[in-house]
Design an enzyme around this catalytic site. Structure first.
Site, PDB file in Angstrom:
ATOM      1  N   ASP A  66       0.810  -1.230   0.000  1.00 34.03           N
ATOM      2  CA  ASP A  66       0.000   0.000   0.000  1.00 34.03           C
ATOM      3  C   ASP A  66       0.845   1.282   0.000  1.00 34.03           C
ATOM      4  O   ASP A  66       0.618   2.182   0.819  1.00 34.03           O
ATOM      5  CB  ASP A  66      -0.917   0.032   1.228  1.00 34.03           C
ATOM      6  N   GLU A 241     -10.882  -0.944  -3.707  1.00 36.56           N
ATOM      7  CA  GLU A 241     -10.157  -0.215  -2.665  1.00 36.56           C
ATOM      8  C   GLU A 241      -8.997   0.535  -3.304  1.00 36.56           C
ATOM      9  O   GLU A 241      -8.828   0.548  -4.524  1.00 36.56           O
ATOM     10  CB  GLU A 241      -9.640  -1.192  -1.601  1.00 36.56           C
TER      11      GLU A 241
END
Length: 520
Positions: A66, A241
């Site tokens: 991420d 996401e």
């Protein structure tokens, strides 16, 4: 003469440890004489115009995911999630670089100790600088729908620091966004400041819904839209996401991740709009797994080199050999645009020029390996020494520089290889190597059985460096030395269809550089 490279020629060979250490020093010295220093001096302000992380992906060591990026004080910064089980995700590290090659780790820039309400699952940091401060937005506690109503606390927080490396401390003592709005889980935020008017926005969302909200000038509170609302849904088709926003040529690019984060279908798609509020209509998928390179590629950031139109996509992916969902690593590749502004599909490239002085993306079997002078060097081993990249190419073009620095043995490239841990030619796959005795040879190893496929004579000097290339398309294999237009060896064999790529030295010390593997 070692021209046919038989396994039996290595039987009984041994090397005194102290002699081996001296030989390794010799190899490193030879490498250092080829290029001054272990890394080129950094030219501040230069444009790092690369096709990929040419010193190797992953570009930093460790399990991370991420990533988001920033440019602070002339340095490139990457802020990732620590890719661990949820209960161990209690801190965030950061990495900085002057050139996208040499990276410095800054541990614990944010920890749960500095956020009173965060206990686990500290995710997806998003950095931004404003008001003379550095802000870091993060998700924590993996809050689920209905839990805030039951008194459970979690969501998107904001921390502040005086320096890019922190320490960051909670700015408001509670989540900035602690509830579900429009079905969006409060995670995976990205903060974008529009250069048109200075307005800051926060894009976020999990559970297949995405929202955008305004940030006030203080950067720690939410504003409202003209209709009085704070959250506007912008969910594009297939959104899961990993929101990311950037601007190029007056157009607003919204990127996101699709598929399941532990699955092979994890990928990145994008949309383009004339407004930071959308509408965002899915255009295409631009990053996905490559079964020859890595799986689970997603949750990206975008990095533009200041003053240029050089762009990179920074993301996480899972190495082919890793089954644990948390075993994710950081990578970047070049991101190109067509004339109409469309993002071209990103190709995950495999290179390593060793300019960072590191080899953590290689796995070694035997030998004593070190990086010096932009070369991967190994001392003469008691049998053979191999180092592999975690790849699985079938049709390929495999390039490297090779030098036999010491000994009477051979050194070269291993490809389409499996059963890697077996020694003394115990792997299964092909090997093309050169010998100071004056040959280049192509052969195959089948779990201990060595077969010479073809060899050719060469004028080779000990310690001299040669450009070695292997091409393999189906059963057709060619080997080139220096002259990359005319093959020294062309052979046909269909024993092995795909496998890993690596380098090998047998009964010799050797050094390797400028490694590149690509699909043919």
């Amino acid at each position: 003469m070692v021209s046919s490279f038989p396994s039996s020629s290595l039987a009984g060979f041994s090397l005194d440890i102290s002699a081996g250490a001296s030989l390794l020093n010799l190899i490193i010295g030879l490498a250092m004489s080829a290029e001054t220093g272990s890394a080129a001096p950094v030219e501040r302000g230069a444009v790092p115009d690369y096709t990929t992380s040419e010193a190797g992906n992953p570009f930093v060591e460790g399990w991370y995911a991420d990533p988001d990026t920033a440019i602070y004080e002339g340095l490139y910064w990457v802020y990732p999630t620590s890719s661990l089980p949820y209960d161990q995700q209690t801190y965030l590290d950061a990495f900085s670089s002057p050139d996208l090659v040499h990276w410095t780790k800054h541990p614990n820039v944010l920890t749960a100790a500095n956020v009173s309400w965060a206990t686990r699952a500290i995710w997806a940091p998003a950095p931004v600088a404003r008001n003379g401060k550095y802000y870091l937005y993060f998700g924590a506690n993996d809050i689920q729908e209905g839990e805030p109503e039951r008194g459970l606390v979690g969501g998107i927080g904001v921390a502040v620091a005086d320096r890019p490396e922190g320490p960051y401390v909670d700015a408001i003592g509670k989540p900035l966004i602690g509830e579900y709005h429009n079905g969006a889980q409060p995670i995976d935020q990205d903060v974008f400041v529009d250069d048109a008017d200075g307005q800051a926005y926060i894009y976020y969302g999990g559970h297949s819904h995405a929202n955008v909200a305004k940030l006030n000038a203080d950067m720690v509170s939410l504003g409202t839209f003209d209709d009085g609302t704070q959250f506007r849904e912008i969910t594009p088709e297939n959104y899961v996401e990993g929101s990311q926003m950037f601007k190029r040529g007056g157009a607003y690019y919204f990127m996101w991740s699709e598929g399941g984060w532990t699955g092979p279908d994890y990928s990145v798609s994008y949309a383009v709009a004339d407004s930071p509020l959308g509408p965002f209509v899915r255009r295409a998928r631009v990053l996905q797994q490559d079964p020859a390179v890595a799986r689970g590629s997603g949750h990206n950031a975008v990095l533009r080199v200041p003053g240029s139109d050089v762009w990179y996509i920074v993301y996480h992916r899972r190495p082919l050999a890793e089954a644990d969902g948390n075993h994710r690593v950081l990578a970047y590749d070049r991101m190109y645009f067509d004339g109409d502004g469309a993002i071209r599909p990103v190709k995950m490239l495999v290179k390593d020029n060793f300019a960072d002085g590191r080899m953590f993306n290689w796995k070694t079997y035997g030998g004593r390996w070190a990086v010096a002078g932009r070369r991967l060097a190994v001392a003469a081993a008691d049998a053979d020494a191999r180092a592999f990249l975690d790849t699985n190419f079938s049709s390929l073009v495999f390039d490297a520089t090779v030098a036999v620095a010491e000994g009477t043995g051979d050194a070269g490239l291993v490809f389409r290889a499996t059963n890697l841990s077996a020694g003394a030619d115990g792997f299964r796959g092909y090997y093309a190597g050169i010998s100071p005795a004056g040959t280049v040879a192509l052969g195959k190893s089948d779990a201990g059985t060595w077969t010479l496929l073809q060899e050719a004579s060469l004028d080779i000097a000990a310690a001299a460096e040669y450009n070695l290339r292997v091409t393999a398309v189906g059963s057709e294999i060619s080997v080139f030395v220096n002259d990359l237009a005319q093959a020294k060896i062309t052979a046909t064999d269909e024993s092995f269809a795909s496998g890993a790529n690596g380098v090998q030295a047998r009964n010799s010390g050797a050094r390797f550089g400028s490694v590149s593997v690509a699909e043919a």
